[in-house]
Scaffold this active site. Structure first.
Site, PDB file in Angstrom:
ATOM      1  CE  LYS A 169      -8.819 -10.294  -2.706  1.00 45.73           C
ATOM      2  NZ  LYS A 169      -8.967 -10.183  -1.276  1.00 45.73           N
ATOM      3  CE  LYS A 200     -13.803  -3.503   0.653  1.00 43.09           C
ATOM      4  NZ  LYS A 200     -13.999  -4.760   1.349  1.00 43.09           N
ATOM      5  CE  LYS A 226      -4.418  -1.584   1.696  1.00 42.97           C
ATOM      6  NZ  LYS A 226      -5.594  -1.224   2.460  1.00 42.97           N
TER       7      LYS A 226
HETATM    8  P1  ATP Z   1      -9.906  -5.223  -1.133  1.00 46.90           P
HETATM    9  O1  ATP Z   1     -10.331  -5.219  -2.562  1.00 46.90           O
HETATM   10  O2  ATP Z   1      -9.786  -3.855  -0.526  1.00 46.90           O
HETATM   11  O3  ATP Z   1      -8.742  -6.136  -0.850  1.00 46.90           O
HETATM   12  P2  ATP Z   1     -11.759  -7.208  -0.474  1.00 46.90           P
HETATM   13  O4  ATP Z   1     -12.977  -7.115  -1.317  1.00 46.90           O
HETATM   14  O5  ATP Z   1     -10.710  -8.195  -0.914  1.00 46.90           O
HETATM   15  O6  ATP Z   1     -11.130  -5.795  -0.347  1.00 46.90           O
HETATM   16  P3  ATP Z   1     -11.362  -7.278   2.396  1.00 46.90           P
HETATM   17  O7  ATP Z   1     -11.948  -6.104   3.094  1.00 46.90           O
HETATM   18  O8  ATP Z   1      -9.885  -7.305   2.164  1.00 46.90           O
HETATM   19  O9  ATP Z   1     -12.159  -7.517   1.012  1.00 46.90           O
HETATM   20  O10 ATP Z   1     -11.735  -8.604   3.137  1.00 46.90           O
HETATM   21  C1  ATP Z   1     -12.740  -8.797   4.085  1.00 46.90           C
HETATM   22  C2  ATP Z   1     -12.800 -10.309   4.315  1.00 46.90           C
HETATM   23  O11 ATP Z   1     -13.339 -10.980   3.160  1.00 46.90           O
HETATM   24  C3  ATP Z   1     -11.427 -10.939   4.568  1.00 46.90           C
HETATM   25  O12 ATP Z   1     -11.532 -11.896   5.599  1.00 46.90           O
HETATM   26  C4  ATP Z   1     -11.092 -11.592   3.244  1.00 46.90           C
HETATM   27  O13 ATP Z   1     -10.215 -12.697   3.396  1.00 46.90           O
HETATM   28  C5  ATP Z   1     -12.455 -11.996   2.705  1.00 46.90           C
HETATM   29  N1  ATP Z   1     -12.491 -11.997   1.232  1.00 46.90           N
HETATM   30  C6  ATP Z   1     -12.397 -10.925   0.420  1.00 46.90           C
HETATM   31  N2  ATP Z   1     -12.490 -11.270  -0.867  1.00 46.90           N
HETATM   32  C7  ATP Z   1     -12.642 -12.624  -0.906  1.00 46.90           C
HETATM   33  C8  ATP Z   1     -12.817 -13.602  -1.956  1.00 46.90           C
HETATM   34  N3  ATP Z   1     -12.861 -13.257  -3.235  1.00 46.90           N
HETATM   35  N4  ATP Z   1     -12.979 -14.883  -1.600  1.00 46.90           N
HETATM   36  C9  ATP Z   1     -12.966 -15.251  -0.306  1.00 46.90           C
HETATM   37  N5  ATP Z   1     -12.807 -14.400   0.728  1.00 46.90           N
HETATM   38  C10 ATP Z   1     -12.650 -13.097   0.452  1.00 46.90           C
END
Ligand code: ATP
Ligand code: LTN
Length: 334
Positions: free
Chosen positions: A196, A199, A113
């Site tokens: 993956k 968001k 980051k």
């Molecule tokens: P960012 O895009 O900012 O990384 P994100 O959508 O990946 O955000 P986070 O806020 O990082 O989501 O994660 C919140 C929770 O959801 C964490 O425990 C993370 O491991 C889980 N998570 C996020 N995306 C996935 C995915 N595609 N599959 C499974 N678990 C997920």
């Protein structure tokens, strides 16, 4: 009883990946552990790109509403907003004096980051894992359900707790361990099934939000990227799109993948995608209904969050008091 702690940032809509990879687990753990769940708004202000001060209060309330809608039970578990307890920020200061500059600089999330930001990167972003350690250690958490990407942060919390206990005696902190979801709980982007669902990096078409209406969900699954063949089988390398859809269908229907392959192979991608859409729509329907009910009464959510903060304080305040005394701070006279 085992104590569980986890946190989620109040950033944007929650999607199917968040739900299947994290929240389902949060909800399930309530049956076997004493759970504390937190909307981590202090973490959300550590990076300017994600910090929109005008929308943060509403996003915080929205995140709590979704957590309640998916089944976090405010009677059995503690659900609260991080900034409602000064104990988290205060404990972070104590830990700042125990954590090393070198170990924080090496944290992969900080490196990612802060890349390219030069000297302007905030001290808050650097200190993010120390605040996370305070979150966890204040509640004597034994288990912390998080994604793989958080592994280093949980290890750091352990190291800080261990160092603190060792240096100042008095076993103040319990050492936590991370609980990772099974590999299958990794939902991929519908348009780019090798990455993956996320968001921050997925396009709107690649991501299914828990609150998307049924038509939208159907459309997204119907246009999901698959491949030019027609067979339905599970093969992550050769058929990442179909495999992702099989995993989603399996999670949504609680059926085994081989069983689903037997049923759908030969029926064509159109029928298969329709079935996945329908299963996901059915899975999110009760969540959406409950969400609509809850969202119509934000005053009630705020009341539940106040109750959660009061209960959280009953655990966190004595832990902080012990830590302050152990580290040598003179308690104020009463
Ligand atoms: P960012 O895009 O900012 O990384 P994100 O959508 O990946 O955000 P986070 O806020 O990082 O989501 O994660 C919140 C929770 O959801 C964490 O425990 C993370 O491991 C889980 N998570 C996020 N995306 C996935 C995915 N595609 N599959 C499974 N678990 C997920
Ligand atoms: N950094 C975590 C969110 C988080 C958290 C916590 C998770 C903040 N504090 C304490 C577990 C325990 C994330 O990005 N998923």
């Amino acid at each position: 009883m085992t104590r569980v702690f986890s946190g989620i940032q109040p950033s944007g809509d929650l999607h199917l990946g968040n739900y299947l990879g994290a929240l389902v687990n949060w909800v399930g753990m309530q049956d076997r552990a004493d759970c504390v769940y937190c909307v981590v708004d202090l973490h959300a202000i550590t990076s300017p790109a994600e910090h929109d001060h005008a929308t943060l209060p509403q996003r915080t309330l929205d995140a709590a509403t979704v957590l309640l809608a998916v089944g976090v039970d405010p009677e059995r578990s503690i659900l609260f907003v991080q900034s409602h307890l000064h104990e988290h920020a205060e404990c972070t200061w104590l830990f700042n004096c125990v954590a090393g500059f070198g170990e924080l600089r090496k944290m992969p999330q900080f490196r990612e980051k802060s890349e390219g930001k030069g000297e302007s990167v905030s001290v808050g972003l650097f200190d993010y894992p120390v605040l996370q350690a305070a979150d966890i250690l204040l509640y004597h958490a034994d288990e912390v359900p998080v994604g793989e990407d958080q592994r280093h942060h949980i290890e750091l919390a352990r190291d800080i707790g261990q160092r603190f206990n060792h240096r100042f005696g008095d076993e103040v902190f319990t050492l936590p361990k991370a609980i990772h979801p099974p590999a299958a709980a990794r939902v991929r982007d519908l348009q780019e099934p090798t990455s993956k669902m996320s968001k921050s990096t997925s396009s709107d078409k690649g991501i299914v939000n828990l609150l998307d209406d049924p038509k939208r969900i159907e459309k997204k699954f119907k246009s999901a990227v698959t491949d030019s063949a027609t067979d339905i089988r599970y093969d992550r390398t050769e058929k990442p799109g179909v495999s992702n859809l099989l995993e989603i269908l399996s999670a949504a229907t609680d059926r085994d993948i081989p069983d689903l392959v037997t049923e759908y192979d030969g029926q064509g991608y159109g029928t298969f995608k329709g079935a996945v859409a329908e299963a996901v729509i059915e899975m999110v329907r009760p969540i959406q209904e409950r969400h609509a009910e809850l969202a119509s009464d934000p005053g009630e959510i705020e009341r539940l969050l106040k109750q959660g903060a009061d209960r959280a304080r009953e655990v966190a305040a004595p832990t902080l008091a012990r830590a302050k005394a152990a580290i040598g701070l003179l308690p104020p006279s009463r």
